[in-house]
Motif scaffolding. Sequence first.
Motif: not given
Length: 610
Positions: A178-193
């Motif tokens: 997740v490093w550097g992407k805590t706004g978007s990659k907490i649960y998966g590589p992209s939304a819905g995934e």
Amino acid sequence: MATVASSHFVSKNSHVNGASGLDTRTNLGQMGMWNQPMTHNGLRSLSNLDMLRMKIRSKAVARQAMRKSEKTESDRCVGNIVCGNGMNLVFVGAEVGPWSKTGGLGDVLGGLPPAMAANGHRVMTVSPRYDQYKDAWDTGVPVEIEVGGRVETVRFFHCYKRGVDRVFVDHPSFLERVWGKTGSKIYGPSAGEDYKDNQFRFSLLCQAALEAPRVLNLNSNKYFSGPYGDEVVFVANDWHTALLPCYLKAIYKPKGIYENAKVVFCIHNIAYQGRFPISDFSVLNLPENLKGSFDFIDGYNKPVKGRKINWMKAGILESDRVVTVSPFYAQELVSGEDKGVELDNIIRKTGITGIVNGMDIQEWNPATDKYLDTKYDNTTVAKPLVKEALQAEVGLPVDRNIPVIGFIGRLEEQKGSDILVEAISKFVGEEDVQIIGTGKKYMETQIEQLEVKYPGKAVGVAKFNVSLAHMIIGGSDFMLVPSRFEPCGLIQLHAMRYGTVPIVASTGGLVDTVKEGFTGFQMGAFNVECDEVDPADVTAIATTVKRAIATYGTPALNEMIQNCMAQDLSWKGPSKQWEKLLLSLEVGGNEQGLEGEEIAPLAKENIATP
Ligand SMILES: Nc1ncnc2c1ncn2[C@@H]1O[C@H](COP(=O)(O)OP(=O)(O)O[C@H]2O[C@H](CO)[C@@H](O)[C@H](O)[C@H]2O)[C@@H](O)[C@H]1O
Ligand SMILES: OC[C@H]1O[C@H](O[C@H]2[C@H](O)[C@@H](O)[C@@H](O[C@H]3[C@H](O)[C@@H](O)[C@@H](O)O[C@@H]3CO)O[C@@H]2CO)[C@H](O)[C@@H](O)[C@@H]1O
């Protein structure tokens, strides 16, 4: 997220010294961290520790008795800092703002714990260390955890902010991903995934959260020191933390650890339950007798056809109390299969309490907002300047006379951005619309297309952008919240504090927090079927938007703006309701904290800046 704008539319816890009995600690100074006498604390080798724990527990009991007999009010309260005997509270979540946040879950884990600390309780949050947070230090305390047939080592990082021990669980499956992407990659590589190993990741989180109160010798302020010990109330949030009550019951309590501890499970969104193939139960490191709590059958093929395990179901069943984030959503959850998302029958059995969310009045304050060039208060005199700055920022014609409607939300079916996109054509006419948003790809595209379809009138930004979110909240005249369902919703709270009048679907917390004709406009309940846009909902948006715009510039709207801004939307009220509920669990030694300021002065000096 997104904000719409219209006729201009901007769519887009006295003193507990020596609590531990762990004499060999070394004070590491500034951060209040003490080194642990033990190098690791694996779940596999608990025998020595059990004895240690007994010692801690008996000291804790003695301490509680001493506190009660010896403490006077002035001992317990120094200056304005609230330091009642209080409870030991451990909030556990996949997100904790501002360190990690993809939406409202992060906000709540960010805001409620400081409010509970300000009520005089000792409060810890435990969440993953997704990034190299510059304010969180390595405690040097490793713990070995068994999960999925292997033993993993996690470490704990810590900081003390706004009266709360913020503990971050360090493991490569969090940081490296997740490093550097805590706004978007907490649960998966992209939304819905989703990450394929999310069960492994969140099992680690749950087990680490059960270790933290016991192994961390924290000396964060002069009122509390040593480990939290066994007399703890855990607050588990959403499906990611649903294994916590299960491990507590299956592994800890049988060993005499956390005998009196209790777990509250809080549902922020029942749409995400953590449904996995039934065969995955074997990787959870739980005994077979708990399997029934996970057992679940639905009609879907995702992630596999047929029988599944359902983390949230187990979390609900194995916890001592179930809470959700608004009273109306609590009613909706037990109303039937559609709104209860097939867990309605389970929740009817356990019961559920709805406590409406508060908002962070430090981050969201129009008089001090660091993201606004112009600050304002309830005179709202300067609000038009913020609006003009917003219009300029998103590239719309700058004109303070055009009403601006904002929309902010994760671009998921829940938020109704797809309904909004269809509704815009029905009222855009002479109106302008601006939208910013982030989420599922097709919804991003819809949002981004707005400025092509309605040049000069609508703008969509498909990005997680905190600064723009603040500008939209402050610069819009109205905030549209067309959610199909909304457990509580924070956008409308933020908006009201900024004198931006909400136009909301009549669902969940939106019903509890927005009063038709007084603090906003209600659109009626929408169809919860997420695969289609119901024309009736499109009409409801268009009609209500027109009704709202008709009030623009009138004394009636000005009065609504004043009503919105006059409210106390802080965590103060909700935190008192939480306190009452948590005290009712009667965990040994727990007492009410002392009444005080919402955020203690000491805490105010420590606003998190990760
Ligand atoms: N693109 C973007 N850029 C920057 N910031 C963005 C953004 N999109 C969203 N946000 C921020 O994320 C938060 C959203 O909070 P909400 O509570 O409204 O919804 P969410 O569905 O995420 O939360 C769930 O949990 C919360 C907490 O319990 C419930 O209120 C809610 O109903 C439930 O769905 C706000 O702080 C908002 O500003
Ligand atoms: O704070 C925002 C929300 O964060 C959480 O929701 C996340 C959810 O728990 C995750 O599982 C994931 O959801 C995805 C889901 O797993 C997947 O099958 C697919 O349906 O897409 C979903 C979205 O990507 O991400 C969610 C965040 O986007 C929390 O549980 C919510 O309460 C918060 O609203």
